[in-house]
Design a protein around this motif. Structure first.
Motif, PDB file in Angstrom:
ATOM      1  N   LYS A   1     -16.050  -0.101  -6.791  1.00 25.32           N
ATOM      2  CA  LYS A   1     -16.909  -1.032  -6.799  1.00 25.32           C
ATOM      3  C   LYS A   1     -18.303  -0.891  -7.323  1.00 25.32           C
ATOM      4  CE  LYS A   1     -14.674  -3.235  -2.678  1.00 25.32           C
ATOM      5  NZ  LYS A   1     -14.958  -3.154  -1.003  1.00 25.32           N
TER       6      LYS A   1
ATOM      7  N   LYS B   1     -22.150  -2.518  -7.202  1.00 27.35           N
ATOM      8  CA  LYS B   1     -22.754  -3.052  -6.399  1.00 27.35           C
ATOM      9  C   LYS B   1     -24.196  -3.008  -6.615  1.00 27.35           C
ATOM     10  CE  LYS B   1     -20.866  -3.341  -1.757  1.00 27.35           C
ATOM     11  NZ  LYS B   1     -21.043  -3.044  -0.344  1.00 27.35           N
TER      12      LYS B   1
ATOM     13  N   VAL C   1     -27.787  -3.510  -5.146  1.00 22.51           N
ATOM     14  CA  VAL C   1     -28.467  -3.601  -3.891  1.00 22.51           C
ATOM     15  C   VAL C   1     -29.914  -3.430  -4.180  1.00 22.51           C
ATOM     16  CG1 VAL C   1     -26.391  -2.498  -2.530  1.00 22.51           C
ATOM     17  CG2 VAL C   1     -28.450  -1.121  -3.725  1.00 22.51           C
TER      18      VAL C   1
ATOM     19  N   GLN D   1     -19.254   2.641  -6.031  1.00 21.01           N
ATOM     20  CA  GLN D   1     -18.555   3.050  -4.759  1.00 21.01           C
ATOM     21  C   GLN D   1     -17.250   3.420  -5.128  1.00 21.01           C
ATOM     22  OE1 GLN D   1     -19.545  -0.021  -1.999  1.00 21.01           O
ATOM     23  NE2 GLN D   1     -21.014   1.176  -0.808  1.00 21.01           N
TER      24      GLN D   1
END
Lengths: 137, 209
Positions: free
Chosen positions: A2, A4, A6, A108
């Motif tokens: 994944k 992401k 952030v 991830q």
């Protein structure tokens, strides 16, 4: 796997950007030395002793080919190191995300995914080494 | 049986402070809120003392010497007892100082030993002394000039080395701590380059160490 985006916390160390700056700076110095004919040459100690290439043999010639803008030759000198370098370069570019968007990229992996990726890397590494032996690089 | 929410120590029920970890159980009759959810390992790591070099409460020379002493003479104690989460800037500064000192030592030894070797060659090799002195002077001048680039080289080498180590640790699930920890460990390990103080074999010994 994944990807992401952030929030980048204030005071956090921007590691990709540091690597971008370090490698850009050292790359520019190496390019300048190469242009002036002052870039020192390195001999692989593994190859000196065994007569066979080590897994990273051809990396110096790869860099020199890039300095001469011969990208195909650079790839052929050591495909594994070339691809790794491109992935590493893309990762360092993510260091600009916090500067412009106040966000950072996180990749991830699940436990199983991580295992699979490590196995793929290991196979690619060995195949690349076999290629270097066969081609006599 | 009641247990301390911080460390799990068995309590009688009438204590206001945990006798094991000092956690405040009751304050003015009001029970304190449970501690934040942290794993015991993290709490332990955060409790570790700062690396002496990163501890600004001491003098600069004192903390530098203390750190060098710890790395060289008590490496096990140093790498297991201290908190490597500190600022990587201090790690860079430490490695640059140590690397610069060893580079200067190498240059001095080169100057001393080359001069003696050249004088022997001149005596037995029937070579004009002036020629050899000139060669030696060029070598020393080049070495002194290269000292300017030593700090830059050290910083580049630090990032490359720690990056490779961290990547390898990640592959074997060993990178439980952040990149800063790996970086600081590599940076403080460079204290071993001070073995360059021993002529001839010092550098080799430093690498093995």
């Amino acid at each position: 796997m994944k990807f992401k985006l952030v929030r980048y916390e204030k005071g956090e160390i921007n590691i990709p950007l540091i690597y971008f700056l370090v490698f850009s700076f050292s790359g520019l110095i190496a390019f300048a030395l190469f242009r002036c004919g002052l870039l020192p040459t390195f001999k692989c100690q593994f190859k000196e002793f065994t007569g066979h290439p080590c897994p990273t043999c051809g990396t110096t010639r790869l860099v020199l080919s890039i300095f001469q803008f011969k990208i195909r030759d650079a790839f052929l000198f050591n495909p594994f190191m070339f691809v790794s370098g491109v992935i590493f370069g893309l990762w360092t570019l993510t260091g600009f995300l916090p500067l412009f968007f106040k966000k950072k990229l996180i990749v991830q992996f699940g436990k199983r995914e991580k295992k699979v990726i490590v196995i793929i890397i290991a196979i690619m590494f060995l195949l690349n080494w076999a290629y270097l032996w066969i081609e006599g690089i | 049986m009641e247990k301390c929410p911080q460390c799990g120590f068995a309590l009688n029920g009438d204590e206001s402070v945990c006798p094991n970890c000092g956690y405040v159980l009751k304050s003015d009759g009001i029970a304190s809120p449970p501690p934040p959810p942290t794993s015991s390992g993290n709490t332990e790591k955060n409790d570790r003392p700062l690396i002496p070099f990163a501890d600004s409460s001491k003098g600069f020379v004192d903390r530098f010497l203390e750190t060098v002493k710890l790395v060289i003479f008590s490496p096990r104690q140093f790498f297991s007892n201290y908190n490597f989460k500190s600022n990587i800037g201090m790690g860079i500064l430490f490695a640059v100082i140590v690397g610069f000192i060893s580079a200067v030592l190498n240059l001095v030894y080169q100057l001393v030993f080359n001069t003696s070797i050249y004088s022997i060659i001149a005596r037995f090799g029937n070579i004009p002394v002036k020629d050899l002195q000139f060669q030696n002077a060029i070598g020393v001048f080049g070495g002194a000039l290269s000292l300017i680039f030593v700090p830059i080289g050290i910083v580049i080498a630090l990032f490359i080395t720690s990056g490779i180590y961290h990547l390898l640790l990640m592959m074997v699930n060993g990178a439980n701590e952040g990149f800063e920890d790996t970086f600081n460990v590599v940076a403080y390990t460079s204290a071993a380059t001070l073995f360059a103080i021993v002529p001839f074999c010092g550098n080799v010994f430093g690498v093995i160490f």
